[in-house]
Design a protein around this motif. Structure first.
Motif, short mmCIF file in Angstrom:
data_model
loop_
_atom_site.label_atom_id
_atom_site.label_comp_id
_atom_site.label_asym_id
_atom_site.label_seq_id
_atom_site.Cartn_x
_atom_site.Cartn_y
_atom_site.Cartn_z
N VAL A 159 0.88 -1.32 0.09
CA VAL A 159 0.03 0.01 0.15
C VAL A 159 0.99 1.50 0.01
CG1 VAL A 159 -1.72 1.17 1.21
CG2 VAL A 159 -2.01 -1.11 0.98
N ASN A 160 2.05 1.11 0.70
CA ASN A 160 2.93 2.41 0.97
C ASN A 160 3.41 2.87 -0.61
OD1 ASN A 160 2.69 2.99 3.47
ND2 ASN A 160 4.25 1.86 4.39
N VAL A 161 3.81 1.64 -1.23
CA VAL A 161 4.55 1.58 -2.75
C VAL A 161 3.36 2.55 -3.42
CG1 VAL A 161 5.19 0.71 -4.51
CG2 VAL A 161 5.88 -0.21 -2.54
N PRO A 209 0.28 7.98 -1.94
CA PRO A 209 1.46 9.06 -1.88
C PRO A 209 1.47 9.28 -0.31
CG PRO A 209 -0.87 9.83 -2.40
CD PRO A 209 -1.05 8.49 -2.51
N ASN A 210 2.70 9.69 -0.12
CA ASN A 210 3.22 9.98 1.37
C ASN A 210 2.42 11.10 2.03
OD1 ASN A 210 5.24 8.23 0.98
ND2 ASN A 210 6.88 9.69 0.83
N THR A 220 0.22 6.31 16.22
CA THR A 220 -0.16 7.77 15.99
C THR A 220 0.95 8.83 16.11
OG1 THR A 220 -1.17 8.13 18.06
CG2 THR A 220 -2.63 7.31 16.18
N THR A 221 1.86 8.51 17.07
CA THR A 221 3.00 9.21 17.68
C THR A 221 4.04 9.29 16.70
OG1 THR A 221 2.09 9.46 19.59
CG2 THR A 221 4.32 10.35 19.44
N PHE A 222 4.61 8.18 16.62
CA PHE A 222 5.84 8.03 15.64
C PHE A 222 5.54 7.39 14.20
CE2 PHE A 222 7.14 7.53 20.21
CZ PHE A 222 8.04 8.62 20.17
N ASN A 223 4.27 6.99 13.67
CA ASN A 223 4.10 6.47 12.20
C ASN A 223 4.75 5.11 12.00
OD1 ASN A 223 2.49 7.02 10.16
ND2 ASN A 223 4.22 7.79 8.95
N PHE A 224 4.76 4.26 13.10
CA PHE A 224 5.16 2.87 12.70
C PHE A 224 3.88 2.23 12.11
CE2 PHE A 224 8.43 3.48 15.90
CZ PHE A 224 9.61 2.80 15.51
N ALA A 225 3.71 1.39 11.29
CA ALA A 225 2.92 0.59 10.57
C ALA A 225 2.12 -0.09 11.83
CB ALA A 225 3.51 -0.37 9.67
N GLU A 269 8.15 15.99 13.79
CA GLU A 269 7.27 15.04 13.53
C GLU A 269 8.17 13.95 12.85
OE1 GLU A 269 4.55 16.13 10.32
OE2 GLU A 269 6.15 16.54 8.73
N PRO A 270 7.49 12.80 12.72
CA PRO A 270 8.34 11.37 12.31
C PRO A 270 8.69 11.83 10.93
CG PRO A 270 6.16 10.97 13.22
CD PRO A 270 6.08 12.31 13.38
N ARG A 271 10.01 11.38 10.65
CA ARG A 271 10.53 11.60 9.15
C ARG A 271 10.09 10.39 8.20
NH1 ARG A 271 11.35 16.17 11.13
NH2 ARG A 271 13.27 16.73 11.93
N VAL A 272 9.50 9.55 8.74
CA VAL A 272 8.68 8.51 7.89
C VAL A 272 7.25 8.91 7.82
CG1 VAL A 272 8.00 6.21 7.56
CG2 VAL A 272 10.21 6.45 8.62
N ARG A 273 7.18 9.41 6.36
CA ARG A 273 5.88 9.91 5.96
C ARG A 273 5.00 8.90 5.12
NH1 ARG A 273 5.90 13.83 2.81
NH2 ARG A 273 8.37 14.14 2.09
N SER A 274 5.28 7.63 5.12
CA SER A 274 4.76 6.69 4.26
C SER A 274 3.20 6.62 4.76
CB SER A 274 5.34 5.19 4.71
OG SER A 274 6.73 5.23 3.97
N ARG A 275 2.29 6.46 3.92
CA ARG A 275 0.88 6.47 4.47
C ARG A 275 0.51 5.39 5.44
NH1 ARG A 275 -2.89 10.16 3.43
NH2 ARG A 275 -1.31 10.90 1.80
#
Length: 282
Positions: free
Chosen positions: A25-27, A30-31, A94-99, A242-248
């Motif tokens: 899905v991330n691929v 969009p971020n 929600t805080t760190f944007n881990f999957a 904010e987290p540097r990972v912006r993957s959806r």
């Protein structure tokens, strides 16, 4: 016991299959746009973090800087006590944007090691520092449990040494940790810990777990030393961060493991000198 083991196996298969789907899905999506990684209406949205309050006497803290930071900002209970495993899952997501797959697996693993039920039980943050469960020797931010059984406070000499080892710079000239820096520093840390700690243990699983912990500094925090300094030394989230990972769908295991394996592959134990600082621990 056999049923329990089979149940854990099927749960892990489910989580990692889920993770692969989230990575796909991330691929194709969009971020998230800068400034929107933390969902609107939640603590940290738009870089506005709740007030930082250092832990007081009697507050429970763990070996994990990320969970401690959540408690220090009141995103988790500030006293660090009686926190449900499911709450850890939701809050880290929600805080760190881990999957969500990542956020489900780690608290489930914590619950398993503490002989608790992930869905219904709670823990104090200090419980997570159970030696050789989540916590392990040769941490980059803590002395070994042999020298600091509590594990709730960062050990500044190690952290300062880690940050001083940064060799990278971004396009704006900001000092950055790189995968090579983390491999070299982990080599040094493991060598020194093995030499000074008579009870030292570090199996393959915990080696990978250690490289996973250090790799979050490169992924979620982007390796930027100016952000990592308050996060690691005070366990405080910098304002406007904010987290540097912006993957959806957030950082998946599949994406994360590329960094983890690169860091671990570069670690050469036994090649780093013993420093005066760590020799004093023996």
């Amino acid at each position: 016991m056999l049923f329990s083991g089979a149940g854990e196996l099927f749960q892990n298969i489910y989580i990692f299959t889920w993770d692969v789907l989230l990575a796909l899905v991330n691929v194709v999506t969009p971020n998230k746009k800068p400034g929107t990684v933390v969902p609107h209406g939640l603590p940290g949205a738009g870089g506005k973090w709740p007030k930082f309050v250092a832990p007081k006497k009697g507050d429970s803290r763990s070996c994990c800087p990320a969970l401690n930071a959540l408690a220090n900002h009141g995103i988790l209970s500030h006293d660090g006590r009686n926190i449900k495993f499911t709450e850890i899952t939701d809050t880290v997501r929600t805080t760190f944007n881990f999957a969500p797959s990542f956020c489900r697996f780690v608290p489930s693993f914590m619950a398993q090691k503490l002989h608790k039920n992930y869905k219904t039980d709670a823990c104090d943050l200090a419980d997570i520092s159970l030696h050789n469960a989540i916590e392990h020797d040769a941490s980059l931010t803590r002395q070994d449990a042999k020298f600091d059984p509590d594990q709730g406070k960062p050990y500044l000499p190690l952290i300062n040494d880690l940050l001083a080892s940064a060799t990278g710079k971004d396009e704006d000239g900001n000092l950055m940790l790189t995968t090579g820096d983390l491999s070299r520093y982990s080599s040094k840390r493991r060598t020194e810990a093995r030499a000074t700690n008579p009870d030292f243990t570090l199996d393959t699983f915990h080696k990978l777990f250690g490289s996973s912990n250090s790799s979050t500094l490169l992924t979620i925090f982007g390796g930027k030393v100016a952000d990592l300094e308050p996060f690691l030394t005070e366990e405080r989230i910098p304002e406007q961060w904010e987290p540097r990972v912006r993957s959806r769908m957030g950082l998946t295991f599949l994406a994360f493991n590329r960094t983890v394996l690169t860091v671990e592959k570069g670690i050469k134990e036994g090649t780093a000198p013993i420093t005066e600082e760590t020799a004093l621990l023996s």
